[in-house]
Design a protein around this motif. Structure first.
Motif, PDB file in Angstrom:
ATOM      1  N   MET A 154      63.626  28.858  55.207  1.00 19.14           N
ATOM      2  CA  MET A 154      63.107  28.244  53.989  1.00 19.14           C
ATOM      3  C   MET A 154      62.872  29.336  52.942  1.00 19.14           C
ATOM      4  SD  MET A 154      60.553  25.255  55.389  1.00 19.14           S
ATOM      5  CE  MET A 154      60.466  24.405  53.802  1.00 19.14           C
ATOM      6  N   ARG A 155      63.006  28.972  51.688  1.00 23.10           N
ATOM      7  CA  ARG A 155      62.828  29.889  50.570  1.00 23.10           C
ATOM      8  C   ARG A 155      61.385  29.829  50.091  1.00 23.10           C
ATOM      9  NH1 ARG A 155      63.117  29.413  44.986  1.00 23.10           N
ATOM     10  NH2 ARG A 155      63.582  27.205  45.113  1.00 23.10           N
ATOM     11  N   GLU A 156      60.776  31.001  49.951  1.00 22.38           N
ATOM     12  CA  GLU A 156      59.405  31.043  49.456  1.00 22.38           C
ATOM     13  C   GLU A 156      59.404  30.677  47.976  1.00 22.38           C
ATOM     14  OE1 GLU A 156      55.343  33.459  50.325  1.00 22.38           O
ATOM     15  OE2 GLU A 156      57.254  34.255  51.054  1.00 22.38           O
ATOM     16  N   ILE A 157      58.457  29.835  47.583  1.00 21.13           N
ATOM     17  CA  ILE A 157      58.307  29.404  46.198  1.00 21.13           C
ATOM     18  C   ILE A 157      56.905  29.771  45.723  1.00 21.13           C
ATOM     19  CG2 ILE A 157      60.030  27.564  46.358  1.00 21.13           C
ATOM     20  CD1 ILE A 157      57.713  25.552  46.724  1.00 21.13           C
ATOM     21  N   ALA A 158      56.618  29.468  44.486  1.00 19.34           N
ATOM     22  CA  ALA A 158      55.291  29.748  43.945  1.00 19.34           C
ATOM     23  C   ALA A 158      54.239  29.061  44.802  1.00 19.34           C
ATOM     24  CB  ALA A 158      55.202  29.261  42.500  1.00 19.34           C
ATOM     25  N   PRO A 159      53.106  29.696  45.007  1.00 16.95           N
ATOM     26  CA  PRO A 159      52.053  29.078  45.817  1.00 16.95           C
ATOM     27  C   PRO A 159      51.671  27.696  45.286  1.00 16.95           C
ATOM     28  CG  PRO A 159      51.508  31.355  45.319  1.00 16.95           C
ATOM     29  CD  PRO A 159      52.706  30.999  44.483  1.00 16.95           C
ATOM     30  N   LEU A 160      51.380  26.793  46.218  1.00 14.35           N
ATOM     31  CA  LEU A 160      50.908  25.462  45.873  1.00 14.35           C
ATOM     32  C   LEU A 160      49.436  25.376  46.259  1.00 14.35           C
ATOM     33  CD1 LEU A 160      53.857  23.304  47.298  1.00 14.35           C
ATOM     34  CD2 LEU A 160      53.481  23.991  44.926  1.00 14.35           C
ATOM     35  N   THR A 161      48.690  24.619  45.483  1.00 13.40           N
ATOM     36  CA  THR A 161      47.278  24.411  45.790  1.00 13.40           C
ATOM     37  C   THR A 161      47.132  23.089  46.517  1.00 13.40           C
ATOM     38  OG1 THR A 161      46.618  25.682  43.863  1.00 13.40           O
ATOM     39  CG2 THR A 161      44.954  24.225  44.820  1.00 13.40           C
ATOM     40  N   VAL A 162      46.574  23.157  47.727  1.00  9.69           N
ATOM     41  CA  VAL A 162      46.400  21.987  48.573  1.00  9.69           C
ATOM     42  C   VAL A 162      44.913  21.872  48.883  1.00  9.69           C
ATOM     43  CG1 VAL A 162      47.037  20.875  50.739  1.00  9.69           C
ATOM     44  CG2 VAL A 162      48.687  22.347  49.552  1.00  9.69           C
ATOM     45  N   LYS A 163      44.314  20.763  48.433  1.00  8.96           N
ATOM     46  CA  LYS A 163      42.882  20.526  48.640  1.00  8.96           C
ATOM     47  C   LYS A 163      42.054  21.743  48.244  1.00  8.96           C
ATOM     48  CE  LYS A 163      43.585  16.901  51.976  1.00  8.96           C
ATOM     49  NZ  LYS A 163      43.274  16.310  53.245  1.00  8.96           N
ATOM     50  N   GLY A 164      42.421  22.332  47.117  1.00 14.74           N
ATOM     51  CA  GLY A 164      41.677  23.451  46.560  1.00 14.74           C
ATOM     52  C   GLY A 164      42.001  24.804  47.165  1.00 14.74           C
ATOM     53  N   ILE A 165      42.928  24.875  48.104  1.00  8.22           N
ATOM     54  CA  ILE A 165      43.300  26.136  48.751  1.00  8.22           C
ATOM     55  C   ILE A 165      44.702  26.532  48.296  1.00  8.22           C
ATOM     56  CG2 ILE A 165      43.744  27.284  50.955  1.00  8.22           C
ATOM     57  CD1 ILE A 165      41.772  25.254  52.210  1.00  8.22           C
ATOM     58  N   VAL A 166      44.845  27.761  47.824  1.00  8.20           N
ATOM     59  CA  VAL A 166      46.149  28.266  47.417  1.00  8.20           C
ATOM     60  C   VAL A 166      46.911  28.640  48.689  1.00  8.20           C
ATOM     61  CG1 VAL A 166      47.378  30.034  46.107  1.00  8.20           C
ATOM     62  CG2 VAL A 166      45.244  29.072  45.208  1.00  8.20           C
ATOM     63  N   CYS A 167      48.078  28.021  48.861  1.00  2.32           N
ATOM     64  CA  CYS A 167      48.844  28.158  50.102  1.00  2.32           C
ATOM     65  C   CYS A 167      50.170  28.879  49.887  1.00  2.32           C
ATOM     66  CB  CYS A 167      49.160  26.778  50.677  1.00  2.32           C
ATOM     67  SG  CYS A 167      47.691  25.888  51.207  1.00  2.32           S
ATOM     68  N   ALA A 168      50.599  29.604  50.913  1.00  3.17           N
ATOM     69  CA  ALA A 168      51.965  30.103  50.954  1.00  3.17           C
ATOM     70  C   ALA A 168      52.870  28.873  51.017  1.00  3.17           C
ATOM     71  CB  ALA A 168      52.174  30.993  52.175  1.00  3.17           C
ATOM     72  N   SER A 169      53.885  28.835  50.168  1.00  6.06           N
ATOM     73  CA  SER A 169      54.687  27.614  50.031  1.00  6.06           C
ATOM     74  C   SER A 169      56.174  27.928  50.089  1.00  6.06           C
ATOM     75  CB  SER A 169      54.333  26.933  48.704  1.00  6.06           C
ATOM     76  OG  SER A 169      52.943  26.667  48.672  1.00  6.06           O
ATOM     77  N   PHE A 170      56.911  26.960  50.604  1.00  5.97           N
ATOM     78  CA  PHE A 170      58.337  27.152  50.873  1.00  5.97           C
ATOM     79  C   PHE A 170      59.089  25.863  50.553  1.00  5.97           C
ATOM     80  CE2 PHE A 170      55.679  29.623  53.633  1.00  5.97           C
ATOM     81  CZ  PHE A 170      56.263  30.884  53.624  1.00  5.97           C
ATOM     82  N   GLU A 171      60.391  25.997  50.326  1.00  2.00           N
ATOM     83  CA  GLU A 171      61.225  24.802  50.181  1.00  2.00           C
ATOM     84  C   GLU A 171      62.571  25.055  50.822  1.00  2.00           C
ATOM     85  OE1 GLU A 171      62.138  23.616  46.161  1.00  2.00           O
ATOM     86  OE2 GLU A 171      63.229  25.437  45.749  1.00  2.00           O
ATOM     87  N   MET A 172      63.204  23.958  51.190  1.00  7.68           N
ATOM     88  CA  MET A 172      64.565  23.991  51.705  1.00  7.68           C
ATOM     89  C   MET A 172      65.290  22.826  51.063  1.00  7.68           C
ATOM     90  SD  MET A 172      65.997  23.963  55.647  1.00  7.68           S
ATOM     91  CE  MET A 172      65.696  25.709  55.969  1.00  7.68           C
ATOM     92  N   GLY A 173      66.501  23.097  50.607  1.00  5.50           N
ATOM     93  CA  GLY A 173      67.284  22.047  49.979  1.00  5.50           C
ATOM     94  C   GLY A 173      68.720  22.103  50.450  1.00  5.50           C
ATOM     95  N   VAL A 174      69.431  21.071  50.087  1.00  4.54           N
ATOM     96  CA  VAL A 174      70.853  20.977  50.410  1.00  4.54           C
ATOM     97  C   VAL A 174      71.598  20.885  49.091  1.00  4.54           C
ATOM     98  CG1 VAL A 174      70.826  18.449  50.666  1.00  4.54           C
ATOM     99  CG2 VAL A 174      72.575  19.776  51.819  1.00  4.54           C
ATOM    100  N   GLU A 175      72.701  21.572  49.032  1.00  3.65           N
ATOM    101  CA  GLU A 175      73.529  21.518  47.832  1.00  3.65           C
ATOM    102  C   GLU A 175      74.447  20.300  47.917  1.00  3.65           C
ATOM    103  OE1 GLU A 175      73.327  23.580  45.163  1.00  3.65           O
ATOM    104  OE2 GLU A 175      71.627  24.495  46.192  1.00  3.65           O
ATOM    105  N   ARG A 176      74.468  19.541  46.874  1.00  5.64           N
ATOM    106  CA  ARG A 176      75.350  18.363  46.804  1.00  5.64           C
ATOM    107  C   ARG A 176      76.618  18.752  46.041  1.00  5.64           C
ATOM    108  NH1 ARG A 176      73.486  14.986  50.522  1.00  5.64           N
ATOM    109  NH2 ARG A 176      71.300  14.577  50.276  1.00  5.64           N
ATOM    110  N   GLY A 177      77.783  18.402  46.599  1.00  6.20           N
ATOM    111  CA  GLY A 177      79.037  18.819  45.992  1.00  6.20           C
ATOM    112  C   GLY A 177      79.694  17.818  45.186  1.00  6.20           C
TER     113      GLY A 177
END
Length: 177
Positions: A154-177
């Motif tokens: 997974m690719r690390e993205i900007a931190p997300l805030t979850v229930k007031g806690i700043v979290c290490a955040s990731f995403e994974m996507g698929v390329e559509r052709g």
């Protein structure tokens, strides 16, 4: 689209089986979420799950599966059927995207189950064409949980805030052709 809840496993990996939680699984799920050490990073402020609360979560997860085709799944070991925890996807209302999560019973920590589960679920998510992307996040102090998304690519993205806690955040996507 409505999805039919299967009686058997939704998917499997080498060692693991993933199935939709059934109402009778509430005691196991409550037990999983009754360990304060296991719960300390799960945004619950020390809340221990009752069987009634676990049953309400199972009902929500079953509804999510019926509507979206994914859910938080019951995770069992294929070799002996032992309950290991839960792993799967929920729909994150705040960010409008599927969110990968996993909770492994403390007695099973350190055996690679979270990474194996996350890797299989990531492949399954795109094989089933459930969406173009999903996210994952973890409390930065939970180094083991933060490592899992990295291990599965997974690719690390900007931190997300979850229930007031700043979290290490990731995403994974698929390329559509």
């Amino acid at each position: 689209m409505a999805f039919q809840i299967p009686d058997l496993a939704v998917t499997e990996s080498d060692r693991l089986s993933f199935s939709v939680f059934a109402p009778q699984d509430a005691p196991r799920l409550a037990g999983l979420h009754s360990d304060p050490e296991g719960e300390r990073y799960l945004f619950r402020d020390g809340m221990v799950w009752s069987e009634a609360y676990a049953a309400s979560e199972i009902a929500k997860w079953r509804q999510t599966f019926a509507e979206r085709g994914y859910s938080k799944f019951k995770l069992t070991r294929k070799s002996d059927g032992a309950f290991l925890g839960r792993a799967g996807f929920g729909f994150d209302e705040t960010y409008g995207v599927a969110e990968l999560g996993y909770t492994i019973a403390r007695a099973e920590w350190g055996k690679g189950y979270a990474t194996e589960a996350a890797a299989r679920l990531a492949r399954w998510f795109f094989e089933e064409d459930l969406d173009d992307r999903f996210i994952a996040f973890a409390v930065p102090e939970n180094a083991a949980s933060v490592a899992v998304p990295r291990k599965i690519g997974m690719r690390e993205i900007a931190p997300l805030t979850v229930k007031g806690i700043v979290c290490a955040s990731f995403e994974m996507g698929v390329e559509r052709g």
